[in-house]
Scaffold this motif. Structure first.
Motif, mmCIF file in Angstrom:
data_model
loop_
_atom_site.group_PDB
_atom_site.id
_atom_site.type_symbol
_atom_site.label_atom_id
_atom_site.label_comp_id
_atom_site.label_asym_id
_atom_site.label_seq_id
_atom_site.Cartn_x
_atom_site.Cartn_y
_atom_site.Cartn_z
ATOM 1 N N GLU A 134 12.304 -19.765 -28.850
ATOM 2 C CA GLU A 134 12.530 -19.641 -30.196
ATOM 3 C C GLU A 134 11.459 -18.867 -31.074
ATOM 4 O OE1 GLU A 134 11.093 -23.202 -32.171
ATOM 5 O OE2 GLU A 134 12.821 -23.329 -33.717
ATOM 6 N N ASP A 165 17.111 -21.094 -34.953
ATOM 7 C CA ASP A 165 16.816 -22.436 -35.652
ATOM 8 C C ASP A 165 17.028 -21.560 -37.166
ATOM 9 O OD1 ASP A 165 15.162 -23.859 -37.880
ATOM 10 O OD2 ASP A 165 13.784 -24.506 -36.246
ATOM 11 N N HIS A 168 14.085 -20.927 -39.473
ATOM 12 C CA HIS A 168 13.225 -19.476 -39.106
ATOM 13 C C HIS A 168 13.920 -18.292 -39.792
ATOM 14 C CE1 HIS A 168 10.078 -22.138 -37.585
ATOM 15 N NE2 HIS A 168 10.835 -22.298 -36.485
ATOM 16 N N GLN A 191 19.279 -24.986 -33.652
ATOM 17 C CA GLN A 191 18.687 -25.894 -34.420
ATOM 18 C C GLN A 191 19.066 -25.811 -35.983
ATOM 19 O OE1 GLN A 191 14.690 -25.293 -33.257
ATOM 20 N NE2 GLN A 191 14.595 -27.268 -32.175
ATOM 21 N N ARG A 210 11.477 -29.259 -45.076
ATOM 22 C CA ARG A 210 13.165 -29.148 -44.701
ATOM 23 C C ARG A 210 13.789 -30.088 -45.032
ATOM 24 N NH1 ARG A 210 13.452 -26.789 -38.407
ATOM 25 N NH2 ARG A 210 11.810 -25.197 -38.475
ATOM 26 N N GLU A 239 16.750 -30.340 -36.951
ATOM 27 C CA GLU A 239 15.427 -30.398 -36.802
ATOM 28 C C GLU A 239 14.809 -30.367 -37.880
ATOM 29 O OE1 GLU A 239 13.190 -27.069 -35.362
ATOM 30 O OE2 GLU A 239 11.922 -28.318 -34.247
HETATM 31 MG MG LIG Z 1 12.727 -25.036 -34.659
#
Ligand SMILES: [Mg+2]
Ligand SMILES: O=C(O)c1ccc(O)c(O)c1
Length: 633
Positions: A134, A165, A168, A191, A210, A239
Motif C-alpha cells: 500500500e 486505500d 491515500h 480499504q 478520516r 479503515e
Molecule cells: Mg490504509
C-alpha cells in the motif's frame, strides 16, 4: 463482496470491537497489530475469538518500513517479516499489509523495491501467505498508488499484490480513474475511508480526521467504481482513524460503518452498471416530497401553552382524533399533531423529555420502499399497537429516539387524516383560525451533540435523496454551534442539524434540559413576510425582539429601501441575501424549554438559512430565556 472493517476504526477493547462489528453485519476484520498486542490471549486464542464472532480475519496490518533497506537493516526487515508470518499463521490469516516505507535510511528506486517484494513474496509463498503493498500518501519514496502498482508489477510474484486505500489516493488528489488500468486479480485488498476537506498535513489528516464513506467530502464512490471496473471482487474494508470515533460507542461506529458501506456499494452498482457488489437489491435513495406532519408530545396541563402559541401563529384546530386525546392543527399545507395521550409512545416521549416534537411524518414516493431501504441500512423499524380503525403507518426510529413516519399518496396512508380525525367544522368547536399566510414547513432544525452530527447526516443522506451543504459555524455568546443543512433537490425537504459542544449554548441548554437530541425549531414558509407579520400582530403573536443595532448594521451592509428597512425593524424581521436572492426571518419567542418557531420567506433562489443572523438571534433568545445570563459552570 466481503464487507470488512479495521479493528482500529471501532472503539473499545478487542472483544467489544468484535461484538459491535459482528452485530453490525460485517463479514470480517482487518486486525490491527496494536489491537492484537494489547490483548491478553495467545495469537491462536485471539484468532479463535474472532472466528467465534463469525468474523474472518481478512488481513493483518500494518507491516512498516520494509522496502529499500540495505545491509544489516535489510536482513533485519526480512527477519521481522518472518516473525509476523509466524504470528499470522497462528492467528489464521494469509494476507499482510505492507505500507510504503517512511524510514529515513530507505533508498528509493522502483526496481530495488520490486526486488525486495519478490523475495518477500517467495518467503510468504513457502507458508501459503500473501503480501499486499500500500502506498501511504506520505511514504518516503512511494506515495502514489501508481508507483506501488509498478513495484508490484515488476516484483512479478503471484503472492505479491496491490492494496488500495481511498484516503491515500483521493487525499493526494490523485485521479481514481488511473486505478482502472490495474488488473483486478493483482489487487489483494481495498480499504475505504472518506475525510472532510481541510487543508492540513496529510499524515495528521489521515490519522485523526478520516470518516465513513459518505460522511466526508472525498469522492469515494468514484474510487470504488474504478476498483470494481478492474474486476476486483475481494473484501472491501473500512479503515477509519478518527479521534471522535475513538471516544464513541462501539455499536454506533460499527453500525454507521456498515450503513456507509451498504450505501456506497448500492451507489456503485447503480453508477457502474454491470458490476456485482454482492448486496441483495434494495430500492434506490428515496425522494422525499415534504413534511406531512410534525407531532408534539405534551400533556393536558402543558398543551394549552403550546396551542395558544399555535393559534398566535395563525393555526386553527381542524380536527380531533376519533378515539385518542390528539388534536390536529393546520394552516396552509402544514399539519401539527398535538398529542396529550397518557399512554403510548408520545406519552413516554413527553415523560422523558417534556413537551417537544416526538414524531416527524415524511412524505415519500413509496412508503413500503422507504421502509425496505431504511431496514437494509440498519435503521430500527418502529411499531406500536394500533387501535381498531387506525392506520398502521410505516415508521422507523430517528434522532434522539424520536419516530419518523412515512406517508405516500396511496389512499391507505394519505387518507389517514379524514379517516382518523373528526373535522372541527363538523363540531363547530374549532380554536384559532386567524390565518397568517404560513404555507408549508420550510425546514426543521434538529439539535444534537456535535459528536452525533456525522452519524445523523449519514442516516438521512443514505436513506433519502438529500445532499449536505457545507458545515457552518454559528457563534453563540457562550460557545460554538455547528450547523449542517441537508436538503432534497428543489427544497422539498430541508433539515438543519445543529451540533452543540457545551451545555452553555442555547442549543446545548436545550439538549441538557430535554435530555435529548430533537427538533428544537420549526421554520414555516410564507409568501409575503410583511403581510404575515402584520397578520400575526393582529392575532397576538409576540416576535422575538431584535436589537435596533442589528437594523443599523443592515442599513450599512445592504442597499435596502428605507421603507423596507423600517418595516423590517418594526416587525423584528431579520434579513439576508445571497447571489440568488433574499431571505427574511421572523422568530417566535422561545418556550421555557427552548423550543421556538421561525417564519421565513425565500425570494429568488436564496439557498441558505440566514447563518449571518444566527448569533444575534441566539443572543436575543438567551436574553429572554435566562435574563441574568447562563451560569458559567
Ligand atoms: Mg490504509
Ligand atoms: O497511518 C498509518 O500509518 C497507516 C497504516 C496503515 C494503513 O493502511 C494506512 O492507510 C495508514
Amino acid at each position: 463482496m466481503r464487507r470488512s472493517i479495521a479493528t482500529v476504526s471501532v472503539p473499545g477493547n478487542l472483544r467489544e470491537k468484535l461484538e459491535a462489528i459482528a452485530a453490525a453485519g460485517f463479514d470480517g476484520i482487518e486486525i490491527f497489530e496494536q489491537d492484537f498486542i494489547a490483548e491478553a490471549g495467545s495469537p491462536a486464542e485471539i484468532g479463535a475469538m474472532i472466528r467465534d464472532h463469525g468474523l474472518g480475519i481478512e488481513i493483518f496490518q500494518p507491516f512498516r518500513d520494509f522496502e529499500g533497506l540495505v545491509g544489516a537493516r535489510r536482513v533485519k526487515a526480512f527477519d521481522r517479516a518472518e516473525r509476523k508470518f509466524d504470528l499470522m499463521q497462528q492467528l489464521g490469516t494469509d494476507l499482510v499489509l505492507v505500507c510504503s516505507s517512511v524510514a529515513s535510511d530507505a533508498i528509493g528506486g522502483i526496481d530495488r523495491a520490486a526486488d525486495d517484494f519478490r523475495e518477500l513474496g517467495e518467503r510468504a509463498a513457502k507458508r501459503g501467505l500473501r503480501v499486499g503493498y500500500e502506498a501511504l500518501a506520505w511514504g518516503r519514496h512511494v506515495n502514489d498508488h501508481r508507483d506501488a502498482w509498478e513495484v508490484v508489477r515488476r516484483a512479478d510474484h503471484p503472492n505479491v499484490g496491490l492494496i488500495l486505500d481511498s484516503f491515500h489516493t483521493l487525499g493526494r488528489k490523485l485521479d481514481p480513474e488511473t486505478i482502472r488500468r490495474v488488473p483486478g486479480d493483482r489487487i489483494f485488498f481495498v480499504q475505504l475511508a472518506d475525510a472532510p476537506l481541510i487543508e492540513m498535513d496529510l499524515l495528521y489528516w489521515s490519522r485523526h480526521f478520516r470518516n465513513m464513506p459518505g460522511e466526508g467530502d472525498l469522492d469515494v464512490t468514484a474510487f470504488m467504481r474504478a476498483v470494481m471496473a478492474t474486476g476486483y471482487r475481494g473484501p472491501v474494508s473500512l479503515e477509519i482513524f478518527n479521534d471522535q470515533f475513538r471516544g464513541g460507542r462501539p455499536e454506533t461506529v460499527a453500525r454507521d460503518g456498515h450503513r456507509s458501506l451498504v450505501h456506497l456499494l448500492d451507489r456503485v452498482r447503480r453508477e457502474e452498471p454491470g458490476v456485482e457488489v454482492g448486496l441483495p437489491p434494495i430500492p434506490d435513495r428515496i425522494a422525499a416530497t415534504g413534511i406531512e406532519f410534525i407531532e408534539f408530545a405534551t400533556s393536558a396541563a402543558e398543551s394549552g401553552d403550546l396551542t395558544r402559541q399555535l393559534a398566535a401563529l395563525g393555526f386553527a384546530r381542524t380536527g380531533r382524533h376519533r378515539t385518542k386525546s390528539v388534536e390536529l392543527w393546520q394552516q396552509g399545507k402544514i399539519r401539527i399533531v398535538v398529542n396529550t395521550e397518557t399512554s403510548g409512545f408520545a406519552h413516554s416521549a413527553y415523560v422523558t423529555h417534556g413537551t417537544g416534537i416526538c414524531d416527524i411524518g415524511i412524505g415519500v414516493s413509496d412508503a413500503a420502499a422507504t421502509m425496505e431501504r431504511a431496514r437494509a441500512l440498519g435503521a430500527n423499524p418502529f411499531h406500536q399497537p394500533v387501535g381498531p380503525g387506525e392506520t398502521d403507518i410505516p415508521a422507523i426510529r430517528g434522532v434522539g429516539g424520536s419516530v419518523m413516519h412515512f406517508i405516500d399518496d396511496s389512499a391507505d396512508l394519505a387518507g389517514v387524516w379524514e379517516r382518523e380525525f373528526v373535522a372541527e367544522a363538523d363540531t363547530g368547536s374549532g380554536a384559532g383560525g386567524g390565518d397568517a399566510g404560513l404555507t408549508r414547513i420550510d425546514h426543521l432544525g434538529e439539535t444534537m451533540a456535535y459528536d452525533e452530527m456525522l452519524s445523523w447526516a449519514l442516516f438521512y443522506t443514505s436513506i433519502f435523496d438529500l445532499v449536505k451543504s457545507p458545515m457552518v459555524d454559528v457563534a453563540d455568546p457562550d460557545g460554538l454551534v455547528r450547523s449542517q443543512a441537508i436538503e432534497a433537490p428543489e427544497g422539498a425537504l430541508r433539515l438543519t442539524l445543529n451540533g452543540a459542544e457545551t451545555h452553555r449554548t442555547f442549543a446545548g441548554r436545550f439538549l441538557a434540559d430535554s435530555f435529548n437530541s430533537a427538533v428544537q425549531h420549526t421554520a414555516f414558509a410564507c409568501d409575503d413576510i410583511l403581510a404575515t407579520s402584520t397578520a400575526l400582530t393582529g392575532i397576538g403573536f409576540a416576535p422575538l425582539p431584535i436589537p435596533s443595532n442589528y437594523y443599523d448594521d443592515l442599513a450599512a451592509r445592504f442597499d435596502l429601501d428605507p421603507g423596507l428597512l423600517a418595516r423590517l425593524r418594526a416587525g423584528q424581521i431579520m434579513y439576508d441575501r445571497d447571489a440568488g436572492g433574499e431571505f427574511f426571518q421572523l422568530y417566535s419567542q422561545p418556550t421555557p424549554g427552548g423550543l421556538f418557531f421561525e417564519i421565513v420567506e425565500r425570494r429568488g433562489t436564496y439557498a441558505g438559512y440566514g447563518a449571518p443572523n444566527a448569533p444575534f438571534r441566539i443572543a436575543a433568545q438567551k436574553r429572554l430565556v435566562r435574563p441574568k445570563g447562563i451560569p458559567k459552570s
